[in-house]
Design a protein around this motif. Structure first.
Motif, PDB file in Angstrom:
ATOM      1  N   GLU A  29      41.982   4.900  40.147  1.00 45.62           N
ATOM      2  CA  GLU A  29      41.392   5.778  41.070  1.00 45.62           C
ATOM      3  C   GLU A  29      40.298   5.453  40.282  1.00 45.62           C
ATOM      4  OE1 GLU A  29      43.268   9.389  40.663  1.00 45.62           O
ATOM      5  OE2 GLU A  29      43.892   9.300  42.858  1.00 45.62           O
ATOM      6  N   ALA A  30      40.238   5.554  38.896  1.00 38.78           N
ATOM      7  CA  ALA A  30      39.419   5.383  38.368  1.00 38.78           C
ATOM      8  C   ALA A  30      38.530   4.306  38.164  1.00 38.78           C
ATOM      9  CB  ALA A  30      40.124   5.008  36.376  1.00 38.78           C
ATOM     10  N   ALA A  31      39.089   2.489  38.064  1.00 39.63           N
ATOM     11  CA  ALA A  31      38.339   1.951  39.134  1.00 39.63           C
ATOM     12  C   ALA A  31      37.684   1.215  39.837  1.00 39.63           C
ATOM     13  CB  ALA A  31      39.595  -0.068  38.277  1.00 39.63           C
ATOM     14  N   LEU A  32      38.271   1.989  40.879  1.00 36.86           N
ATOM     15  CA  LEU A  32      37.720   1.786  42.340  1.00 36.86           C
ATOM     16  C   LEU A  32      36.587   3.331  41.825  1.00 36.86           C
ATOM     17  CD1 LEU A  32      38.871  -0.746  43.840  1.00 36.86           C
ATOM     18  CD2 LEU A  32      40.681   1.178  44.678  1.00 36.86           C
ATOM     19  N   ASP A  33      37.058   4.126  41.524  1.00 35.89           N
ATOM     20  CA  ASP A  33      36.070   5.314  41.951  1.00 35.89           C
ATOM     21  C   ASP A  33      34.609   5.146  41.269  1.00 35.89           C
ATOM     22  OD1 ASP A  33      38.207   6.831  43.386  1.00 35.89           O
ATOM     23  OD2 ASP A  33      37.724   8.334  42.089  1.00 35.89           O
ATOM     24  N   ASP A  34      34.737   4.059  39.749  1.00 36.01           N
ATOM     25  CA  ASP A  34      33.408   3.994  38.834  1.00 36.01           C
ATOM     26  C   ASP A  34      33.018   2.388  40.571  1.00 36.01           C
ATOM     27  OD1 ASP A  34      31.252   3.279  37.688  1.00 36.01           O
ATOM     28  OD2 ASP A  34      32.880   2.437  36.145  1.00 36.01           O
ATOM     29  N   ASP A  35      31.756   2.737  41.030  1.00 35.97           N
ATOM     30  CA  ASP A  35      31.026   1.819  42.225  1.00 35.97           C
ATOM     31  C   ASP A  35      32.341   0.809  42.533  1.00 35.97           C
ATOM     32  OD1 ASP A  35      28.742   1.260  42.854  1.00 35.97           O
ATOM     33  OD2 ASP A  35      28.474  -0.623  41.484  1.00 35.97           O
ATOM     34  N   PHE A  36      32.919   1.194  42.601  1.00 35.79           N
ATOM     35  CA  PHE A  36      34.253   0.430  44.052  1.00 35.79           C
ATOM     36  C   PHE A  36      34.341  -0.553  43.158  1.00 35.79           C
ATOM     37  CE2 PHE A  36      35.525  -1.709  48.281  1.00 35.79           C
ATOM     38  CZ  PHE A  36      36.725  -1.116  47.726  1.00 35.79           C
ATOM     39  N   ASN A  37      34.952  -0.488  41.709  1.00 33.53           N
ATOM     40  CA  ASN A  37      35.014  -2.286  40.832  1.00 33.53           C
ATOM     41  C   ASN A  37      36.194  -2.731  41.357  1.00 33.53           C
ATOM     42  OD1 ASN A  37      34.703  -4.026  38.922  1.00 33.53           O
ATOM     43  ND2 ASN A  37      33.829  -2.342  37.656  1.00 33.53           N
ATOM     44  N   THR A  38      36.224  -3.657  42.222  1.00 33.66           N
ATOM     45  CA  THR A  38      37.915  -4.214  42.830  1.00 33.66           C
ATOM     46  C   THR A  38      38.250  -5.578  41.715  1.00 33.66           C
ATOM     47  OG1 THR A  38      36.773  -6.045  43.628  1.00 33.66           O
ATOM     48  CG2 THR A  38      37.028  -3.632  44.717  1.00 33.66           C
ATOM     49  N   PRO A  39      37.230  -5.844  40.916  1.00 30.61           N
ATOM     50  CA  PRO A  39      38.411  -6.531  39.687  1.00 30.61           C
ATOM     51  C   PRO A  39      38.554  -5.903  38.848  1.00 30.61           C
ATOM     52  CG  PRO A  39      35.478  -6.906  40.158  1.00 30.61           C
ATOM     53  CD  PRO A  39      36.080  -6.225  41.046  1.00 30.61           C
ATOM     54  N   GLU A  40      38.285  -4.529  38.260  1.00 28.50           N
ATOM     55  CA  GLU A  40      38.654  -3.969  37.564  1.00 28.50           C
ATOM     56  C   GLU A  40      40.090  -3.453  37.858  1.00 28.50           C
ATOM     57  OE1 GLU A  40      37.353  -3.067  34.554  1.00 28.50           O
ATOM     58  OE2 GLU A  40      39.064  -2.445  34.064  1.00 28.50           O
ATOM     59  N   ALA A  41      40.012  -3.512  39.260  1.00 26.58           N
ATOM     60  CA  ALA A  41      41.226  -2.506  39.640  1.00 26.58           C
ATOM     61  C   ALA A  41      42.415  -3.702  39.654  1.00 26.58           C
ATOM     62  CB  ALA A  41      41.138  -1.838  41.668  1.00 26.58           C
ATOM     63  N   LEU A  42      41.798  -5.060  40.016  1.00 24.12           N
ATOM     64  CA  LEU A  42      43.060  -6.096  40.035  1.00 24.12           C
ATOM     65  C   LEU A  42      43.837  -6.658  38.820  1.00 24.12           C
ATOM     66  CD1 LEU A  42      43.444  -8.435  41.565  1.00 24.12           C
ATOM     67  CD2 LEU A  42      41.872 -10.373  41.130  1.00 24.12           C
ATOM     68  N   ALA A  43      42.604  -6.154  37.726  1.00 27.78           N
ATOM     69  CA  ALA A  43      42.911  -6.071  36.696  1.00 27.78           C
ATOM     70  C   ALA A  43      43.988  -4.937  36.321  1.00 27.78           C
ATOM     71  CB  ALA A  43      41.923  -6.174  35.196  1.00 27.78           C
ATOM     72  N   VAL A  44      43.986  -3.442  36.058  1.00 27.11           N
ATOM     73  CA  VAL A  44      44.879  -2.911  37.345  1.00 27.11           C
ATOM     74  C   VAL A  44      46.211  -2.659  37.460  1.00 27.11           C
ATOM     75  CG1 VAL A  44      45.610  -0.995  37.413  1.00 27.11           C
ATOM     76  CG2 VAL A  44      43.414  -0.845  36.181  1.00 27.11           C
ATOM     77  N   LEU A  45      46.458  -3.778  38.696  1.00 29.30           N
ATOM     78  CA  LEU A  45      47.240  -3.454  39.085  1.00 29.30           C
ATOM     79  C   LEU A  45      47.899  -5.013  38.684  1.00 29.30           C
ATOM     80  CD1 LEU A  45      45.948  -4.021  42.953  1.00 29.30           C
ATOM     81  CD2 LEU A  45      47.089  -2.211  42.212  1.00 29.30           C
ATOM     82  N   HIS A  46      47.480  -6.178  38.685  1.00 29.00           N
ATOM     83  CA  HIS A  46      48.333  -7.123  37.365  1.00 29.00           C
ATOM     84  C   HIS A  46      49.048  -6.524  36.497  1.00 29.00           C
ATOM     85  CE1 HIS A  46      47.190 -11.727  38.554  1.00 29.00           C
ATOM     86  NE2 HIS A  46      45.922 -10.344  39.046  1.00 29.00           N
ATOM     87  N   GLY A  47      48.586  -5.350  36.366  1.00 24.31           N
ATOM     88  CA  GLY A  47      49.537  -4.957  34.770  1.00 24.31           C
ATOM     89  C   GLY A  47      50.768  -3.703  35.295  1.00 24.31           C
TER      90      GLY A  47
END
Length: 424
Positions: A329-347
């Motif tokens: 949520e933190a990644a995506l709620d911030d300007d829909f930052n999918t690469p950041e979200a991807l990093a999260v998912l990798h963890g």
RNA sequence: GGCGCCUUGGCCGAGUGGUUAGGCAUGGGUCUGCAAAACCCAGUACACCGGUUCGACUCCGGUAGGCGCCUCCA
């Protein structure tokens, strides 16, 4: 949830859930098979709708199709309507195959002529537009704020081919009189003709949402003149328009020199999907921020494919309670930052959580593990037996045989046994 | 000519005024009969030149290179 707004040049907070969040994303002009770049606004729009819904928003997406204009006339002289219909079907088919579902509405310009005509009539009535010899033009001088979106200075805009019918070279067409060879036209107060490009979107957006909605999206190349003009038209009638303008970056690497080896010179969405599969395409886009330009090519597609394999392997191992939805949520709620979200998912290692996240982006299929054909399972069992009896030569031979069939044997230690996995 | 954007380690690609992004690839290791997968370790980046600052990859200015748009290209 905040998004970058092209109009204000800053991040802006969306109203709290449930919103509503009404989104209008400009779609393609249908005169050929959509290319991979056309897929970006579609994917961004669908993903954004999906994420907003997951966040409790009442989100709707309208995606228009421009099925009348010069490009279509040029591509199919005398038969433009047929081409437009066929290319519309292609677009629906190809974007449908992305597996993201469909927008809530897909209005066509040719089905919105009455609204368009009404819109133009009002602009003429209020002095913001004028008719000349069957054409109607928007009077840019009537809008003192013109240039608010693109920050173009009207006096600096380069003049195109001179048009003696215009009062001012900056004026743009709202309605164009029918010309010989143009096989689609409609009646209007100014004679037979067809709508200009920009007015279509103003009319279709208002048809869908009324004069105010939350987000207007599209490719960065549409900022000027297309969106600038849409905005001018709507403001001219005293209407508000989109609150936030989102513009996705362009795809590079699709021109001659660096042409993809795997795709030849055909970078149509169809061809990319057929060659690489939908998951690769989706993960490729997921890995880059929607606002940034991104290079398209074999190397990045290969990297996306390798990452997909990594995620599949997570589902092939036991689930662990590693992962925290709040990070996503933190990644995506911030300007829909999918690469950041991807990093999260990798963890993450929690199957349930991963499945839930991937489902939002059309990637739930990563959790589906393929069952090996029974004959291969048989071979693998025989290999296990050979291995157990220390007949390693036979075990390796069987492993090679399985590999030749496109599968891979992986020995598993914990519950002792093996796993059969298709080779990517 | 005008408006705007970009330049991060081999590659892709986030981000922040002072802390490891992440991934892909690569090398080493653990595990394995050997592998594969997984895990661990390694690389220590921010175009260039100035400036501001105690401190800049992050702010300001300039240079170089790349990109989008300038009336119907997502």
């Amino acid at each position: 949830m905040r998004l970058y707004n092209t109009l204000s040049r800053r991040m802006e907070e969306l109203p709290p859930p449930p919103g509503p969040v009404r989104m209008y994303f400009c779609g393609p002009t249908v005169y050929q098979r959509a290319h991979i770049g056309n897929a970006r606004p579609f994917i961004v729009g669908m993903w954004l709708r999906s994420w907003l819904r997951a966040r409790g928003y009442d989100a709707t997406l309208v995606h228009n199709i421009t099925d009348v204009n010069d490009k279509i006339y040029d591509a199919a002289p005398g038969k433009s309507a047929e081409l437009a219909a066929r290319a519309t079907d292609w677009y629906l088919e190809d974007t449908g195959d992305l597996g993201l579902g469909m927008p809530d509405a897909l209005p066509r310009a040719t089905e919105s002529i009455p609204s368009i005509v009404r819109f133009i009539e009002q602009l003429v009535a209020t002095g913001h537009a004028y008719a000349v010899e069957g054409d109607v033009y928007f009077r840019v001088a009537s809008d003192p704020g013109y240039g608010r979106l693109s920050r173009q200075r009207p006096d600096q805009v380069e003049e195109q081919e001179p048009n003696p019918l215009k009062e001012d070279p900056r004026d743009f067409a709202l309605w164009k009189a029918n010309k010989p060879g143009e096989d689609t036209s409609w009646d209007s107060p100014w004679g037979r003709g067809r709508p200009g490009w920009h007015i279509e979107c103003s009319a279709m957006a208002e048809d869908a949402f009324g004069p105010v909605f939350e987000i207007h999206g599209g490719g960065l190349d549409l900022v000027f003149p297309h969106h600038e003009n849409e905005l001018a038209q709507s403001l001219a009638l005293g209407h508000d328009f989109a609150r936030i303008w989102t513009h996705n970056g362009m795809l590079g690497g699709m021109d001659g020199e660096k042409m993809s080896k795997s795709l030849g010179n055909d970078v149509s969405l169809r061809n990319v999907l057929d060659t690489w599969g939908r998951e690769v395409v989706l993960l490729f886009f997921f890995g880059a921020h929607w606002r940034k330009p991104v290079e398209f090519g074999d190397d990045v597609l290969e990297q996306a494919q390798a990452q997909l394999e990594g995620f599949r392997n997570v589902f092939r191992s036991p689930s662990e309670r590693v992962g925290d939805w709040a990070e996503l949520e933190a990644a995506l709620d911030d300007d829909f930052n999918t690469p950041e979200a991807l990093a999260v998912l990798h963890g993450w290692r929690d199957h349930e959580l991963l499945r839930r996240a991937f489902a939002i982006f059309g990637l739930e299929s990563l959790a589906d593990l393929e069952e090996a054909p029974t004959d291969l399972a048989e071979l693998a069992a025989r290999r296990r037996d050979a291995r157990d009896s220390k007949n390693f030569a036979e075990a390796d031979r069987l492993r090679d045989e399985i590999a030749a069939a496109g599968w891979e044997v992986r020995d598993v230690a914990d519950p002792p046994g093996f796993q059969l996995v298709p080779r990517p």
